[in-house]
Design an enzyme around this catalytic site. Structure first.
Site, PDB file in Angstrom:
ATOM      1  N   ARG A  25      -8.581  -0.415   4.595  1.00 34.69           N
ATOM      2  CA  ARG A  25      -7.684   0.589   4.028  1.00 34.69           C
ATOM      3  C   ARG A  25      -6.355  -0.039   3.640  1.00 34.69           C
ATOM      4  O   ARG A  25      -5.679   0.457   2.745  1.00 34.69           O
ATOM      5  CB  ARG A  25      -7.424   1.700   5.045  1.00 34.69           C
ATOM      6  CG  ARG A  25      -8.653   2.490   5.391  1.00 34.69           C
ATOM      7  CD  ARG A  25      -8.304   3.656   6.251  1.00 34.69           C
ATOM      8  NE  ARG A  25      -7.285   4.464   5.587  1.00 34.69           N
ATOM      9  CZ  ARG A  25      -6.708   5.535   6.126  1.00 34.69           C
ATOM     10  NH1 ARG A  25      -7.057   5.914   7.320  1.00 34.69           N
ATOM     11  NH2 ARG A  25      -5.799   6.207   5.458  1.00 34.69           N
ATOM     12  N   ASP A  41       4.806   0.546  12.070  1.00 34.73           N
ATOM     13  CA  ASP A  41       3.614  -0.102  11.510  1.00 34.73           C
ATOM     14  C   ASP A  41       3.482  -1.570  11.924  1.00 34.73           C
ATOM     15  O   ASP A  41       2.493  -2.224  11.575  1.00 34.73           O
ATOM     16  CB  ASP A  41       3.620   0.004   9.970  1.00 34.73           C
ATOM     17  CG  ASP A  41       3.370   1.426   9.495  1.00 34.73           C
ATOM     18  OD1 ASP A  41       2.975   2.269  10.314  1.00 34.73           O
ATOM     19  OD2 ASP A  41       3.584   1.699   8.303  1.00 34.73           O
ATOM     20  N   LYS A  97       0.837  -1.213   0.000  1.00 34.64           N
ATOM     21  CA  LYS A  97       0.000   0.000   0.000  1.00 34.64           C
ATOM     22  C   LYS A  97       0.867   1.256   0.000  1.00 34.64           C
ATOM     23  O   LYS A  97       0.631   2.189  -0.762  1.00 34.64           O
ATOM     24  CB  LYS A  97      -0.901   0.000   1.248  1.00 34.64           C
ATOM     25  CG  LYS A  97      -1.575   1.339   1.508  1.00 34.64           C
ATOM     26  CD  LYS A  97      -2.374   1.355   2.792  1.00 34.64           C
ATOM     27  CE  LYS A  97      -1.588   1.631   4.046  1.00 34.64           C
ATOM     28  NZ  LYS A  97      -1.475   3.011   4.488  1.00 34.64           N
ATOM     29  N   ASN A  98       1.872   1.278   0.893  1.00 36.52           N
ATOM     30  CA  ASN A  98       2.631   2.517   1.071  1.00 36.52           C
ATOM     31  C   ASN A  98       3.617   2.800  -0.055  1.00 36.52           C
ATOM     32  O   ASN A  98       4.283   3.848  -0.059  1.00 36.52           O
ATOM     33  CB  ASN A  98       3.331   2.522   2.434  1.00 36.52           C
ATOM     34  CG  ASN A  98       2.319   2.718   3.557  1.00 36.52           C
ATOM     35  OD1 ASN A  98       1.150   3.024   3.296  1.00 36.52           O
ATOM     36  ND2 ASN A  98       2.746   2.528   4.796  1.00 36.52           N
ATOM     37  N   CYS A 143      -4.416  12.850  13.356  1.00 36.68           N
ATOM     38  CA  CYS A 143      -5.154  11.607  13.180  1.00 36.68           C
ATOM     39  C   CYS A 143      -4.949  10.749  14.410  1.00 36.68           C
ATOM     40  O   CYS A 143      -4.259  11.140  15.338  1.00 36.68           O
ATOM     41  CB  CYS A 143      -4.732  10.864  11.916  1.00 36.68           C
ATOM     42  SG  CYS A 143      -3.178  10.042  12.093  1.00 36.68           S
ATOM     43  N   ARG A 190       1.220  14.461  13.693  1.00 36.45           N
ATOM     44  CA  ARG A 190       1.715  14.311  12.331  1.00 36.45           C
ATOM     45  C   ARG A 190       1.753  15.628  11.535  1.00 36.45           C
ATOM     46  O   ARG A 190       0.973  15.815  10.594  1.00 36.45           O
ATOM     47  CB  ARG A 190       0.897  13.244  11.590  1.00 36.45           C
ATOM     48  CG  ARG A 190       0.940  11.904  12.313  1.00 36.45           C
ATOM     49  CD  ARG A 190       0.127  10.863  11.623  1.00 36.45           C
ATOM     50  NE  ARG A 190       0.818  10.250  10.508  1.00 36.45           N
ATOM     51  CZ  ARG A 190       0.255   9.368   9.686  1.00 36.45           C
ATOM     52  NH1 ARG A 190      -0.993   9.028   9.852  1.00 36.45           N
ATOM     53  NH2 ARG A 190       0.934   8.839   8.693  1.00 36.45           N
TER      54      ARG A 190
HETATM   55  C1  EPZ Z   1       4.386   7.013   6.542  1.00 33.21           C
HETATM   56  O1  EPZ Z   1       3.629   8.057   7.129  1.00 33.21           O
HETATM   57  C2  EPZ Z   1       3.445   5.834   6.373  1.00 33.21           C
HETATM   58  N1  EPZ Z   1       2.349   6.185   5.490  1.00 33.21           N
HETATM   59  C3  EPZ Z   1       2.919   5.396   7.731  1.00 33.21           C
HETATM   60  O2  EPZ Z   1       2.136   4.231   7.535  1.00 33.21           O
HETATM   61  C4  EPZ Z   1       4.103   5.038   8.633  1.00 33.21           C
HETATM   62  O3  EPZ Z   1       3.627   4.727   9.911  1.00 33.21           O
HETATM   63  C5  EPZ Z   1       5.075   6.208   8.701  1.00 33.21           C
HETATM   64  O4  EPZ Z   1       5.477   6.626   7.372  1.00 33.21           O
HETATM   65  C6  EPZ Z   1       6.344   5.885   9.471  1.00 33.21           C
HETATM   66  O5  EPZ Z   1       6.991   4.786   8.887  1.00 33.21           O
HETATM   67  C7  EPZ Z   1       2.476   5.972   4.185  1.00 33.21           C
HETATM   68  O6  EPZ Z   1       3.505   5.574   3.676  1.00 33.21           O
HETATM   69  C8  EPZ Z   1       1.273   6.253   3.334  1.00 33.21           C
HETATM   70  P1  EPZ Z   1       6.553  10.203   8.619  1.00 33.21           P
HETATM   71  P2  EPZ Z   1       4.203   9.539   7.163  1.00 33.21           P
HETATM   72  O7  EPZ Z   1       6.516  11.510   7.910  1.00 33.21           O
HETATM   73  O8  EPZ Z   1       5.011   9.772   5.943  1.00 33.21           O
HETATM   74  C9  EPZ Z   1       7.129  13.500  12.027  1.00 33.21           C
HETATM   75  C10 EPZ Z   1       0.230   2.864   7.861  1.00 33.21           C
HETATM   76  O9  EPZ Z   1      -0.326   2.311   8.834  1.00 33.21           O
HETATM   77  N2  EPZ Z   1       7.002  14.523  10.986  1.00 33.21           N
HETATM   78  O10 EPZ Z   1       7.681   9.278   8.303  1.00 33.21           O
HETATM   79  O11 EPZ Z   1       3.088  10.429   7.444  1.00 33.21           O
HETATM   80  C11 EPZ Z   1       5.842  12.710  12.261  1.00 33.21           C
HETATM   81  O12 EPZ Z   1       4.973  13.391  13.109  1.00 33.21           O
HETATM   82  C12 EPZ Z   1       0.761   4.265   7.960  1.00 33.21           C
HETATM   83  O13 EPZ Z   1       0.341   2.335   6.745  1.00 33.21           O
HETATM   84  C13 EPZ Z   1       7.247  15.841  11.317  1.00 33.21           C
HETATM   85  O14 EPZ Z   1       7.550  16.173  12.462  1.00 33.21           O
HETATM   86  O15 EPZ Z   1       5.167   9.456   8.423  1.00 33.21           O
HETATM   87  C14 EPZ Z   1       6.388  11.433  12.857  1.00 33.21           C
HETATM   88  O16 EPZ Z   1       6.656  11.628  14.217  1.00 33.21           O
HETATM   89  C15 EPZ Z   1       0.357   5.001   9.164  1.00 33.21           C
HETATM   90  N3  EPZ Z   1       7.145  16.783  10.322  1.00 33.21           N
HETATM   91  C16 EPZ Z   1       7.719  11.229  12.121  1.00 33.21           C
HETATM   92  O17 EPZ Z   1       8.050  12.523  11.579  1.00 33.21           O
HETATM   93  C17 EPZ Z   1       6.828  16.473   9.029  1.00 33.21           C
HETATM   94  O18 EPZ Z   1       6.764  17.383   8.180  1.00 33.21           O
HETATM   95  C18 EPZ Z   1       7.702  10.227  10.972  1.00 33.21           C
HETATM   96  O19 EPZ Z   1       6.541  10.456  10.172  1.00 33.21           O
HETATM   97  C19 EPZ Z   1       6.604  15.121   8.716  1.00 33.21           C
HETATM   98  C20 EPZ Z   1       6.700  14.163   9.714  1.00 33.21           C
END
Ligand code: EPZ
Length: 429
Positions: free
Chosen positions: A408, A316, A22-23, A126, A131
């Site tokens: 999802r 995840d 998916k991702n 969420c 996030r």
């Molecule tokens: C991706 O989300 C995945 N989603 C998530 O999978 C996964 O849990 C996550 O990466 C971590 O591996 C998809 O690929 C569609 P991040 P993403 O930006 O990109 C902080 C699932 O169940 N952050 O790597 O949104 C954030 O708050 C989902 O399939 C900032 O501070 O995650 C978090 O603490 C849920 N500022 C950390 O970074 C930003 O601008 C990592 O989040 C962006 C992120």
């Protein structure tokens, strides 16, 4: 709303086919915005998130078709999808759509790179944490875009075009890396992305972009060098297997005992999970068809695990591991470092009899002799599947409510488990 009913206590034996990730599929579909030629994706999983993104991309003007079955197809291959963004008719992604799926915010970069402007709703918080998207915006600004936030929307524009830049992320982010990469490929000159996320799904997208004509060096590492090109062209790309789905079924087999081949899975994509399963006493073996998981008789050993960006243990998989450890012979410690609120499953697992105490970002899971079936509520995608895993081992009947979360991200979950001997069914409401 549909529910899932499970009668626990059956070992899993047989084969499960692993779907496309998916991702990876979501950002790959979004990459189609970068070219007026057709991007063909193979092995796209049939999921609610994919269907929603098709609608969102359609709103921007992307023509999307999905091939019907072909002779010789055995019904387990994912869909083949053709996406053509010949003309972008709308550079706005509205709140109604972005609020339903966070990854849809990722259209911003490609729209900006291709059309010089975009207006995309902020995704908001969420269930698993706040996030923010500050690092996405940092990347767009570094590449020369003017970024404003107005009435809950991000407005980005680059009338003079985007210019290559050095982008150094303070923290590893999957989404921000996708955003920076998909924007930089069409910016003038060279860009360097430092502290890039190295998740296999990012590598998969980078390979697809390269097949579309992007010039990227350092794929698979934390420093990506990109030489911007004027246009990208058509390509065909196969979505890599879903390492989270793989790890989830591995945990399910570990939980119930049994012997299952995860067909099409790649062990190299989930090494950190394999290590933890090994410590717990579960056998994992690479085969020429995928990965074999088996546990016969022996008890589960407790583990100490901290989530981390790839190649660390994935956030995840945290909920699924917690479900597994509720039945270990000791106390496990699971620390969540990526999202601050990703323990919503704890209370629901407790309803099944789990003994878990929380201290900030750290959960102590004391193994219990038995779980007992109960009514539980799914709160997010991975939390809901952790309840299914627990239900598979619980005595009696477990009903998981709000299973739309599962749809999802897990394709045909009940069917895949039933084929291996689980007693699980979907109840339509
Ligand atoms: C991706 O989300 C995945 N989603 C998530 O999978 C996964 O849990 C996550 O990466 C971590 O591996 C998809 O690929 C569609 P991040 P993403 O930006 O990109 C902080 C699932 O169940 N952050 O790597 O949104 C954030 O708050 C989902 O399939 C900032 O501070 O995650 C978090 O603490 C849920 N500022 C950390 O970074 C930003 O601008 C990592 O989040 C962006 C992120």
């Amino acid at each position: 709303m549909d529910r899932i009913r499970i009668r626990g206590g059956h070992r899993l034996n047989g084969e499960i086919h692993i779907s496309g990730a998916k991702n990876a599929a979501l950002p790959l579909m979004i990459a189609s915005l970068l070219t007026d030629d057709t991007l063909t994706l193979r092995n796209v999983p049939r999921l609610a998130d994919v269907a929603l993104l098709m609608r969102i991309l359609g709103n921007h003007g992307v023509d999307i078709s999905v091939d019907g079955k072909r002779a010789g197809m055995n019904g387990i291959q994912g869909d083949t999808m053709h996406l053509t963004a010949r003309t972008i008719v709308d550079t706005t992604a509205p709140y109604e759509m972005v609020s339903r799926m966070r990854a849809s915010f990722w259209v911003l970069g490609p729209l900006l790179a291709r059309c010089g402007q975009a207006r995309v709703s902020l995704p908001g918080g969420c269930a698993i944490g706040t996030r923010p998207v500050d690092m996405h915006l940092q990347a767009f600004e570094a590449l020369g875009a003017k970024v404003d936030i107005e009435a809950g929307y991000v407005l980005a524009s680059a009338p003079g075009g985007l210019k290559g830049a050095r982008i150094s992320f303070p923290k590893v982010s999957v989404g921000a890396t996708h955003a920076a990469l998909m924007t930089a490929v069409l910016a003038r000159g060279e860009s360097v992305i430092e502290n890039a996320a190295r998740e296999p799904e990012i590598t998969d997208v980078a390979h697809c972009l390269a097949a579309m004509g992007a010039q990227i060096e350092g794929i698979g590492t934390s420093t990506l060098h990109i030489q911007g090109v004027e246009r990208l062209h058509s390509a065909t790309h196969e979505v890599l297997p879903d390492r989270i789905e793989t790890g989830t079924y591995a945990m399910a087999v570990a939980m119930t005992g049994g012997d299952v081949q995860l067909i099409g899975a790649r062990q190299d994509l989930f090494d950190s999970v394999v290590d933890v399963l090994g410590q717990a006493g579960v056998a994992v073996q690479e085969t020429n068809r995928g990965v074999r998981i088996h546990r016969n008789g022996t008890g589960l050993q407790p583990v100490t695990v901290t989530t981390a960006p790839y190649p660390g243990f994935p956030t995840d998989m945290q909920a699924q591991l917690m479900a597994l450890m509720t039945r270990s012979e000791g106390v496990s410690t699971i620390t969540e470092t990526i999202f601050e609120n990703r323990f919503m499953h704890v209370q629901e697992l407790a309803r099944l009899g789990a003994d878990i105490s929380l201290d900030g970002d750290c959960a102590s899971v004391r193994g219990v002799e038995r779980l007992r079936g109960a009514e539980v509520m799914a709160t997010d995608l991975r939390a809901s599947v952790s309840l299914v895993i627990a239900g598979l081992a619980a005595e009696g009947e477990t009903t998981v409510h709000r299973v739309y979360h599962l749809d999802r991200g897990f394709e045909r979950l009940e069917k895949k488990l039933v084929a291996c001997g689980a007693e699980i069914e979907r109840l339509a409401s």
